[in-house]
Structures are given as structure tokens and as C-alpha cells.
Design an enzyme around this catalytic site. Structure first.
Site, PDB file in Angstrom:
ATOM      1  N   TYR A  98      40.794  33.589  45.670  1.00  0.00           N
ATOM      2  CA  TYR A  98      40.277  33.459  44.302  1.00  0.00           C
ATOM      3  C   TYR A  98      39.925  31.993  44.096  1.00  0.00           C
ATOM      4  O   TYR A  98      39.555  31.300  45.040  1.00  0.00           O
ATOM      5  CB  TYR A  98      41.329  33.993  43.320  1.00  0.00           C
ATOM      6  N   ARG A 151      26.488  34.190  35.982  1.00  0.00           N
ATOM      7  CA  ARG A 151      27.224  32.949  35.695  1.00  0.00           C
ATOM      8  C   ARG A 151      28.544  32.973  36.453  1.00  0.00           C
ATOM      9  O   ARG A 151      29.596  33.219  35.894  1.00  0.00           O
ATOM     10  CB  ARG A 151      27.477  32.815  34.189  1.00  0.00           C
ATOM     11  N   LYS A 169      38.755  39.310  42.753  1.00  0.00           N
ATOM     12  CA  LYS A 169      39.471  39.524  41.505  1.00  0.00           C
ATOM     13  C   LYS A 169      40.227  40.850  41.523  1.00  0.00           C
ATOM     14  O   LYS A 169      41.347  40.948  41.010  1.00  0.00           O
ATOM     15  CB  LYS A 169      38.491  39.487  40.334  1.00  0.00           C
ATOM     16  N   GLU A 240      32.696  40.739  34.063  1.00  0.00           N
ATOM     17  CA  GLU A 240      32.975  39.478  34.749  1.00  0.00           C
ATOM     18  C   GLU A 240      31.690  38.693  35.009  1.00  0.00           C
ATOM     19  O   GLU A 240      30.724  39.217  35.579  1.00  0.00           O
ATOM     20  CB  GLU A 240      33.679  39.758  36.083  1.00  0.00           C
ATOM     21  N   ASP A 241      31.677  37.442  34.581  1.00  0.00           N
ATOM     22  CA  ASP A 241      30.640  36.470  34.928  1.00  0.00           C
ATOM     23  C   ASP A 241      29.224  36.901  34.555  1.00  0.00           C
ATOM     24  O   ASP A 241      28.278  36.744  35.338  1.00  0.00           O
ATOM     25  CB  ASP A 241      30.720  36.114  36.416  1.00  0.00           C
ATOM     26  N   ASP A 263      36.781  39.210  30.751  1.00  0.00           N
ATOM     27  CA  ASP A 263      37.820  38.266  31.167  1.00  0.00           C
ATOM     28  C   ASP A 263      37.412  36.820  30.932  1.00  0.00           C
ATOM     29  O   ASP A 263      38.252  35.980  30.612  1.00  0.00           O
ATOM     30  CB  ASP A 263      38.159  38.482  32.642  1.00  0.00           C
ATOM     31  N   ASP A 264      36.126  36.505  31.083  1.00  0.00           N
ATOM     32  CA  ASP A 264      35.674  35.129  30.876  1.00  0.00           C
ATOM     33  C   ASP A 264      35.909  34.680  29.442  1.00  0.00           C
ATOM     34  O   ASP A 264      36.165  33.503  29.186  1.00  0.00           O
ATOM     35  CB  ASP A 264      34.183  35.000  31.211  1.00  0.00           C
ATOM     36  N   ASN A 413      35.724  24.814  36.508  1.00  0.00           N
ATOM     37  CA  ASN A 413      35.999  24.934  37.928  1.00  0.00           C
ATOM     38  C   ASN A 413      34.708  25.254  38.666  1.00  0.00           C
ATOM     39  O   ASN A 413      33.723  25.632  38.040  1.00  0.00           O
ATOM     40  CB  ASN A 413      37.093  25.993  38.199  1.00  0.00           C
TER      41      ASN A 413
END
Length: 549
Positions: A98, A151, A169, A240-241, A263-264, A413
């Protein structure tokens, strides 16, 4: 939970199936039964012996990306062995599968691709979508993680490379919460990419086309979600993303009609608030007393801001008073009400010119971070910008003038994009800053005292939350379910016992933390009426799998 694998495959086909393959651990009787005699060396090994060999080879890999590739190879050969190996070395290996190393795996996805996992729902193949998904309708799928790859972490649009993140994930669901890997499914929605490097790469594996936008994009996403709901009506859908312009839109559209979360936005908000809450308990203050500046104004930053505002309101502030304590800066500086093209989710935090009437500004059309810190005197500074070094020495020392123990979250990150390193933040504040970061950093030593650095890692939240949700078959995921997850995590903070301890726990106790979060979330779901009353701990324990043959 003990799982008995049933299969009618045998021989080389069995050895090639990672779900059932045990490799050298097949017993003599199993080798005879499944036509494996002669296909394996004679000695029968235990899973512990297999792990010892694999760990030795893992340590031999020269780079972090090579370690990721090696672990992926094991996952593709023998799922149980993979999870046992990582489970036994969780603190060392989680950063490999991860953040931060998964960013490299995403960037190199098209060049290190080994074998397919999960499903790719590609726009040119949209007429076959239901047929594709029905290949899994026999499976007991509880959780689907879906991305369109726009993203990815801090590295942007990587098209179908987003599948690497989904796979990594989903592995965390198993490693941290014990959810059986066969009950999870990664899906990459391939609607093209705007990454010119990928479009020009002859090895790019996705649809070689610029990203869909507008109605075509919305209709395709809706087709994906509706087909998923049709085939898996009770599934938990984890977004996600997705990009800034679409992430919140999707959540708002579907969160009241199915069991889903982003989750973001929500996971990041919950873990970030847990770090903030731990810091505030250390200095004996309340969130309603704080002034908070965000550098970054996208879905992550506004998600954290919304989360904090709701808690402030619950603790007695009016909505307007709570929002007034939040200051957001985007690419054009401080968000202002007269700016064009503000997103709807940014508008509650945009400031009027009257709020800056007494400020002495060099550039009124672009109010930068230094000016905001100098005038607002924040107690909490949060970075969600992916701008390396944005928190300069001047800015931090200005903050410290007004805040003896500043709370600073540099959340971007991977490490190469963090707003400031913990080493600099602690040096600039004489060790007084209460710090959390988005990616892992080693402990720091300031004035001879070791200072652990907390990582605001979403894996502290989403695996346990989801375990609680699926264990009591919750129909929806609510804001307060994330709040209780955040509060539960804060109770595990080492800073509760040591004022200079880490704001968040390390990964060595992640399974225990996830279990506690699962219990709290399940009880909250029952309290809110989105799940039926049951023996919560018994239901959760029935859903926990351990990687053993």
C-alpha cells in the site's frame, strides 16, 4: 472463521489457481487425491516453512518496487501464503503493498503487469457489462472497490493502472480486518485517460482514448452502478481515487440508495480527525476552540473540513460559526466568494472580502498561505495539496508565535509530495509540534528524545468499518458510523499515555484496532436503524478469516 475450500479441479490446473494452491504444503493424501504426485518436490512443508523461504527472498529484493512485484507474484500463485507472510510481517510489508510503494506500482502498472485480477469495465465493451459481472454472481461478494483511475494518491491520472491500488487496498481488508479475499472484488472503470505519457506508451493496457466527460461519463458510471446493484444487491461499494469533479458527485448520488462510501473523502476525514482529537486531548482543548487552515481545497480537504464542521455543530456551534473557523486555500490562494468556478462543496468555506478588510495584503487577488497564517493565527494546519515543501520554515515559525503546540497534518503522499518533513517541522518548532503525515516516516530524535511520527493512514478506518457493516448487514453507511470509528481509533493513541507519543498507533496492533472499530460501527448501525439487532461480537467473529491451510 474456518474456511473449507471445495474444488473439482486437479493437477496443474489446481497449482495454477491461487485461491486453492498450497504448493509444497499439499499433504501426501492431497497429492494423491488431486493428481499432484510428481508435480511437486517430495517433501511436504508447513506454511511456516514456506513463509520463511519467501521472507528470505523478499529481503533479497533490491528495491521497494521489486519487493512489491515479488509479493504480487506470491499473491498470484498462492493467496493463503501471501496473506500469512504479510500478516506475520505486517508493519514491514504493508507500506510495500500500500502507501507509499503502491504509487510506484501504479506508475509502472503497464510494464510490470503479470496476470489479471478483478474486472475491467471498459466503455467500448459496455454492452457486455452484465455478462462480465455475472461471472462473479456465484461468489459471495461482500465488498467491491471501484476506481476510474483519475486521481491516484498524489500522482494523478493513471487510467487502468488504478487497478493496482484497488488490489492493494482490498488486501488490507483481509490483512487488517480478516475479511476473506474471495468475498472482495476490485473493479477498474476504464473510461480512457488524459495522461499523454500513457496514451503514447505502446504498452498501455487500457482504452487508448481521452477520458469521457459530461453525459457520456455520467451515463456510463450509472450503468456500472446499476448493474452492480442488480447482480450484487447487498454489496458494500467502496469508491476510490475518483477526480475532484466527480468523487463527491458520485457519493451524493448513491449514498442514500445503497451501502457505499468514498474512502478518499470519508476515510481520510475520519483518520485525520482521530489524529486531531488525540492531539487536542494531549493539550486539553476542544475542537470548537480551534482555527483550522487547509492548504488544498479538493475532495480530501473539504471532506475533512465537512467532518470537523459536523462535529463542531454537534458540540454546540452554529453551522455558520463552525464554517467560519475553517480556511481553505486552493491553486488560486484563499477561497473567496467572488472567485469564478468554485465547486459547490467549496462554497461554504469561501470568504467575503469583509473578512480581510483589516489585512495588509501584497496581492489581494491571490492571498497565499503565509498571509493567511499571519492574519488568521491557526491552531491547526492541514496539507492536502501534493505541493512538496509548501509548509516553509517562515510559515511554521509564524504559526508557532501564536500557538505554543501547533497541530500540523502534512497529509500529501507519497513522501516526495509531502508539504514538510517531520524532521523540519520538529526542528522549526523546537519539538513542540503535534504531527501526523500521509505517508510513513521514521521516528525523529529531538533534543535526545525519540518522537514517533503518526501516519494518517486510511487503513486504520475502512477495513474495520467495513467489517462491522457487512457483519450486521447494514443497509447504509452513515456519517456517525465514521465518527464512532474515528473516536475508537483515537482511544488507541499512544499520546493518551505520553504527551509526546505518536498521535496514532503503529501497525503492529492493526487487527485489534480494526476489531474494536468493527464493534463500534456495528453497534452504531443498529442504533441508527440501518441494521437489525444481533449479537455484534459473535457476528463479527464469524466473518474473520485467518490465513492457514
Amino acid at each position: 472463521m474456518t474456511t473449507i475450500a471445495k474444488t473439482n479441479i486437479s493437477g496443474q490446473t489446481l497449482l495454477n489457481d491461487s485461491r486453492f494452491n498450497k504448493g509444497s504444503a499439499f499433504t501426501s493424501a492431497e497429492r494423491e487425491l488431486f493428481n499432484l504426485t510428481g508435480l511437486l518436490p517430495a517433501r511436504v512443508e508447513t506454511i511456516a516453512e514456506q513463509c520463511a523461504r519467501c521472507y528470505q527472498e523478499f529481503k533479497r529484493q533490491p528495491t521497494l518496487l521489486d519487493k512489491n512485484i515479488y509479493l504480487t507474484k506470491i499473491l498470484n500463485q498462492n493467496e493463503t501464503l501471501f496473506y500469512k507472510l504479510v500478516y506475520d510481517h505486517v508493519a514491514e510489508m504493508l507500506p510495500i503493498i500500500y502507501t507509499p510503494v503502491v504509487s510506484e506500482a501504479v506508475e509502472h502498472f503497464n510494464h510490470i503487469f503479470q496476470r489479471p485480477r478483478g474486472l475491467f469495465l471498459s466503455y467500448p465493451e459496455r454492452d457486455s457489462m452484465e455478462e462480465v459481472l455475472r461471472r462473479y454472481d456465484h461468489a459471495n461478494i461482500d465488498i467491491i472497490i471501484v476506481t476510474d483511475g483519475e486521481r491516484i494518491l498524489g500522482i494523478g491520472d493513471h487510467g487502468v493502472g488504478g487497478m493496482s491500488l484497488c488490489i492493494g487496498k482490498l488486501a488490507l481488508y483481509t490483512l487488517c480486518a480478516g475479511i476473506h479475499p474471495s468475498r472482495t472484488l476490485p473493479i477498474c472503470i476504464d473510461i480512457g485517460t488524459n495522461n499523454k505519457t500513457l496514451l503514447n506508451d505502446p504498452l498501455y493496457l487500457g482504452w487508448r482514448h481521452e477520458r469521457l466527460t459530461g453525459q457520456k461519463y455520467d451515463h456510463f458510471i450509472d450503468q456500472c452502478v446499476m448493474t452492480i446493484k442488480k447482480i450484487f444487491p447487498d454489496v458494500l461499494l467502496h469508491w476510490e481515487d475518483f477526480g475532484r469533479d466527480t468523487a463527491r458527485k458520485h457519493l451524493d448520488r448513491y449514498q442514500n440508495t445503497m451501502c457505499t462510501f468514498n474512502d478518499d473523502m470519508q476515510g481520510t476525514a475520519a483518520v485525520s480527525f482521530s489524529a486531531i482529537e488525540s492531539a487536542l486531548q494531549t493539550i486539553r482543548q476542544d475542537i470548537t476552540q480551534q482555527c483550522i487552515v487547509f492548504f488544498g481545497a479538493g475532495t480530501a480537504a473539504t471532506g475533512i473540513a465537512d467532518f470537523i464542521v459536523k462535529i463542531m455543530v454537534k458540540r454546540g456551534l452554529s453551522l455558520e460559526a463552525a464554517q467560519a473557523r475553517i480556511w481553505l486555500l486552493g491553486r488560486r490562494g484563499l477561497l473567496m466568494q467572488d472567485m469564478d468556478n468554485l465547486m459547490d462543496f467549496q462554497k461554504p468555506y469561501a470568504k467575503s472580502k469583509n473578512a480581510m478588510a483589516e489585512w495588509k495584503l501584497k496581492n489581494v487577488s491571490h492571498i497565499d498561505l503565509f498571509e493567511v497564517v499571519r492574519h488568521v493565527k491557526p491552531t491547526i494546519l492541514v496539507g492536502c495539496s501534493t505541493v512538496k515543501g509548501a509548509f516553509t520554515e517562515t510559515i511554521i515559525k509564524t504559526m508557532v508565535k501564536y500557538t505554543p503546540r501547533p497541530i500540523i497534518l502534512a497529509l500529501s503522499n507519497p513522501n516526495s509530495k509531502t508539504e514538510a518533513t517531520p524532521h523540519d517541522l520538529l526542528n522549526w518548532t523546537n519539538g513542540k509540534a503535534l504531527i501526523a503525515t500521509g505517508s510513513p516516516f521514521p521516528d525523529e530524535v529531538i533534543s535526545g528524545k525519540k518522537t514517533p511520527i503518526a501516519q494518517c493512514n486510511n487503513l486504520f478506518i475502512f477495513p474495520g468499518l467495513s467489517l462491522g457493516v457487512i457483519s450486521v448487514k447494514a443497509k447504509r453507511i452513515t456519517h456517525d458510523m465514521f465518527v464512532v470509528a474515528s473516536h475508537t481509533l483515537a482511544k488507541h493513541s499512544p499520546a493518551q499515555q505520553d504527551a509526546y507519543g505518536s498521535l496514532l498507533p503503529d501497525l503492529t496492533h492493526i487487527q485489534e484496532i480494526c476489531f474494536d472499530i468493527a464493534v463500534a460501527v456495528a453497534e452504531q448501525a443498529i442504533k441508527e436503524g440501518v441494521a437489525h439487532k444481533t449479537d455484534v461480537e459473535k457476528a463479527i467473529l464469524a466473518n474473520i478469516w485467518e490465513p492457514n491451510y
